[in-house]
Design a protein around this motif. Sequence first.
Motif, PDB file in Angstrom:
ATOM      1  N   PRO A  95       0.683  -1.437  -0.088  1.00 39.77           N
ATOM      2  CA  PRO A  95       0.006  -0.138  -0.238  1.00 39.77           C
ATOM      3  C   PRO A  95       0.731   1.313   0.176  1.00 39.77           C
ATOM      4  O   PRO A  95       1.991   1.463   0.521  1.00 39.77           O
ATOM      5  CB  PRO A  95      -0.788  -0.002   1.303  1.00 39.77           C
ATOM      6  N   VAL A  96       0.402   2.241  -0.724  1.00 42.75           N
ATOM      7  CA  VAL A  96       1.219   3.229  -0.932  1.00 42.75           C
ATOM      8  C   VAL A  96       1.563   4.027   0.758  1.00 42.75           C
ATOM      9  O   VAL A  96       2.780   4.592   0.666  1.00 42.75           O
ATOM     10  CB  VAL A  96       0.356   4.639  -1.655  1.00 42.75           C
ATOM     11  N   TYR A  97       0.604   4.159   1.391  1.00 44.37           N
ATOM     12  CA  TYR A  97       0.716   4.734   2.581  1.00 44.37           C
ATOM     13  C   TYR A  97       1.420   3.974   3.572  1.00 44.37           C
ATOM     14  O   TYR A  97       1.427   4.023   5.076  1.00 44.37           O
ATOM     15  CB  TYR A  97      -0.353   5.699   3.091  1.00 44.37           C
ATOM     16  N   SER A  98       1.868   2.709   3.371  1.00 47.89           N
ATOM     17  CA  SER A  98       2.438   1.796   4.391  1.00 47.89           C
ATOM     18  C   SER A  98       3.577   2.357   4.742  1.00 47.89           C
ATOM     19  O   SER A  98       4.621   2.716   4.140  1.00 47.89           O
ATOM     20  CB  SER A  98       2.427   0.534   3.637  1.00 47.89           C
ATOM     21  N   SER A  99       4.061   2.498   6.134  1.00 50.18           N
ATOM     22  CA  SER A  99       5.002   3.133   6.534  1.00 50.18           C
ATOM     23  C   SER A  99       5.943   1.898   7.127  1.00 50.18           C
ATOM     24  O   SER A  99       7.073   2.359   7.648  1.00 50.18           O
ATOM     25  CB  SER A  99       4.592   4.083   7.736  1.00 50.18           C
ATOM     26  N   GLY A 100       5.562   0.614   7.298  1.00 49.02           N
ATOM     27  CA  GLY A 100       6.337  -0.215   8.117  1.00 49.02           C
ATOM     28  C   GLY A 100       6.415  -0.134   9.525  1.00 49.02           C
ATOM     29  O   GLY A 100       6.984  -0.726  10.264  1.00 49.02           O
ATOM     30  N   PHE A 101       5.502   0.727  10.191  1.00 48.55           N
ATOM     31  CA  PHE A 101       5.018   0.937  11.521  1.00 48.55           C
ATOM     32  C   PHE A 101       4.785  -0.448  12.284  1.00 48.55           C
ATOM     33  O   PHE A 101       5.092  -0.668  13.528  1.00 48.55           O
ATOM     34  CB  PHE A 101       3.991   1.856  11.948  1.00 48.55           C
ATOM     35  N   ASN A 102       4.073  -1.418  11.605  1.00 47.60           N
ATOM     36  CA  ASN A 102       3.720  -2.728  11.957  1.00 47.60           C
ATOM     37  C   ASN A 102       5.020  -3.490  12.500  1.00 47.60           C
ATOM     38  O   ASN A 102       5.177  -4.243  13.351  1.00 47.60           O
ATOM     39  CB  ASN A 102       2.953  -3.573  11.086  1.00 47.60           C
ATOM     40  N   GLU A 103       6.150  -3.217  11.789  1.00 44.37           N
ATOM     41  CA  GLU A 103       7.392  -4.023  12.203  1.00 44.37           C
ATOM     42  C   GLU A 103       8.129  -3.305  13.265  1.00 44.37           C
ATOM     43  O   GLU A 103       8.976  -3.792  13.621  1.00 44.37           O
ATOM     44  CB  GLU A 103       8.182  -4.491  10.828  1.00 44.37           C
ATOM     45  N   GLY A 104       7.655  -2.135  13.539  1.00 45.13           N
ATOM     46  CA  GLY A 104       8.401  -1.517  14.706  1.00 45.13           C
ATOM     47  C   GLY A 104       9.486  -0.632  14.194  1.00 45.13           C
ATOM     48  O   GLY A 104      10.330  -0.361  14.828  1.00 45.13           O
ATOM     49  N   ARG A 105       9.493  -0.352  12.858  1.00 41.25           N
ATOM     50  CA  ARG A 105      10.722   0.294  12.240  1.00 41.25           C
ATOM     51  C   ARG A 105      10.362   1.624  11.584  1.00 41.25           C
ATOM     52  O   ARG A 105       9.185   1.638  11.189  1.00 41.25           O
ATOM     53  CB  ARG A 105      11.435  -0.362  10.974  1.00 41.25           C
ATOM     54  N   ALA A 106      11.159   2.604  11.822  1.00 43.53           N
ATOM     55  CA  ALA A 106      10.991   3.922  11.061  1.00 43.53           C
ATOM     56  C   ALA A 106      11.967   4.152  10.529  1.00 43.53           C
ATOM     57  O   ALA A 106      13.136   4.691  10.935  1.00 43.53           O
ATOM     58  CB  ALA A 106      10.930   4.942  12.297  1.00 43.53           C
ATOM     59  N   GLY A 107      12.030   3.836   9.029  1.00 43.69           N
ATOM     60  CA  GLY A 107      13.273   3.984   8.188  1.00 43.69           C
ATOM     61  C   GLY A 107      14.381   3.046   8.662  1.00 43.69           C
ATOM     62  O   GLY A 107      14.030   1.905   8.889  1.00 43.69           O
ATOM     63  N   ASN A 108      15.389   3.419   9.293  1.00 47.60           N
ATOM     64  CA  ASN A 108      16.583   2.498   9.713  1.00 47.60           C
ATOM     65  C   ASN A 108      16.543   2.391  11.355  1.00 47.60           C
ATOM     66  O   ASN A 108      17.473   1.763  11.657  1.00 47.60           O
ATOM     67  CB  ASN A 108      17.942   3.021   9.143  1.00 47.60           C
ATOM     68  N   ILE A 109      15.585   2.960  11.738  1.00 44.25           N
ATOM     69  CA  ILE A 109      15.421   3.015  13.134  1.00 44.25           C
ATOM     70  C   ILE A 109      14.382   2.070  13.735  1.00 44.25           C
ATOM     71  O   ILE A 109      13.200   2.009  13.146  1.00 44.25           O
ATOM     72  CB  ILE A 109      15.005   4.400  13.812  1.00 44.25           C
ATOM     73  N   THR A 110      14.879   1.120  14.587  1.00 42.93           N
ATOM     74  CA  THR A 110      13.935   0.278  15.205  1.00 42.93           C
ATOM     75  C   THR A 110      13.488   0.577  16.638  1.00 42.93           C
ATOM     76  O   THR A 110      14.488   0.781  17.335  1.00 42.93           O
ATOM     77  CB  THR A 110      14.370  -1.226  15.236  1.00 42.93           C
ATOM     78  N   VAL A 111      12.274   1.028  17.022  1.00 42.16           N
ATOM     79  CA  VAL A 111      12.061   1.037  18.147  1.00 42.16           C
ATOM     80  C   VAL A 111      11.298  -0.118  18.854  1.00 42.16           C
ATOM     81  O   VAL A 111      10.587  -1.005  18.486  1.00 42.16           O
ATOM     82  CB  VAL A 111      10.687   2.116  18.399  1.00 42.16           C
ATOM     83  N   GLU A 112      11.907  -0.378  19.992  1.00 39.19           N
ATOM     84  CA  GLU A 112      11.627  -1.854  20.800  1.00 39.19           C
ATOM     85  C   GLU A 112      10.160  -1.697  21.418  1.00 39.19           C
ATOM     86  O   GLU A 112       9.691  -0.623  21.757  1.00 39.19           O
ATOM     87  CB  GLU A 112      12.556  -2.340  21.766  1.00 39.19           C
TER      88      GLU A 112
END
Length: 156
Positions: free
Chosen positions: A20-37
């Motif tokens: 999806p166009v607006y999918s940001s990868g938030f479901n994986e806990g990643r924001a670009g190259n930053i992983t938030v535990e």
Amino acid sequence: MRHLIAIAALSLIAACGFQPVYSSGFNEGRAGNITVEKIDGRAGYELRRTLLQELAIGLPNVSEPATLSVKLSESLSRLTFETDGAATRSSIVSSGSYVLNYGGKRLSGRQEAEISFSVPDSPYGDIANQTGASTRAARQLGKKIADDIRLKLSAD
């Protein structure tokens, strides 16, 4: 027949690598190259979600993969009381200590956010106001942590 066409269309979409166009990868806990535990609790979910949104644009001087871990604590204080002892004003304080690991380096800090709210007469209203204040405090804390990290990294 319609079911077969729908199944074929869905399998073609999945096979082509559709995202999806607006999918940001938030479901994986990643924001670009930053992983938030993951952070425990409902307020932890809100804090993590805010951090993912804030850090999606990246961090200054961090091009390699990074991991952010946050420990969250909350406290409720009753501020003002009526003559019969019932609270009329309360406050929620959210504190977060964080550690950002990136490229063999480590950055840490602590931030705090406080939200006060009125206490209604009904117990259910008090619970609803506590929940809303906790959510607002977690969001404010997430923004403060992201700003603090950006400030510290830009000074390097």
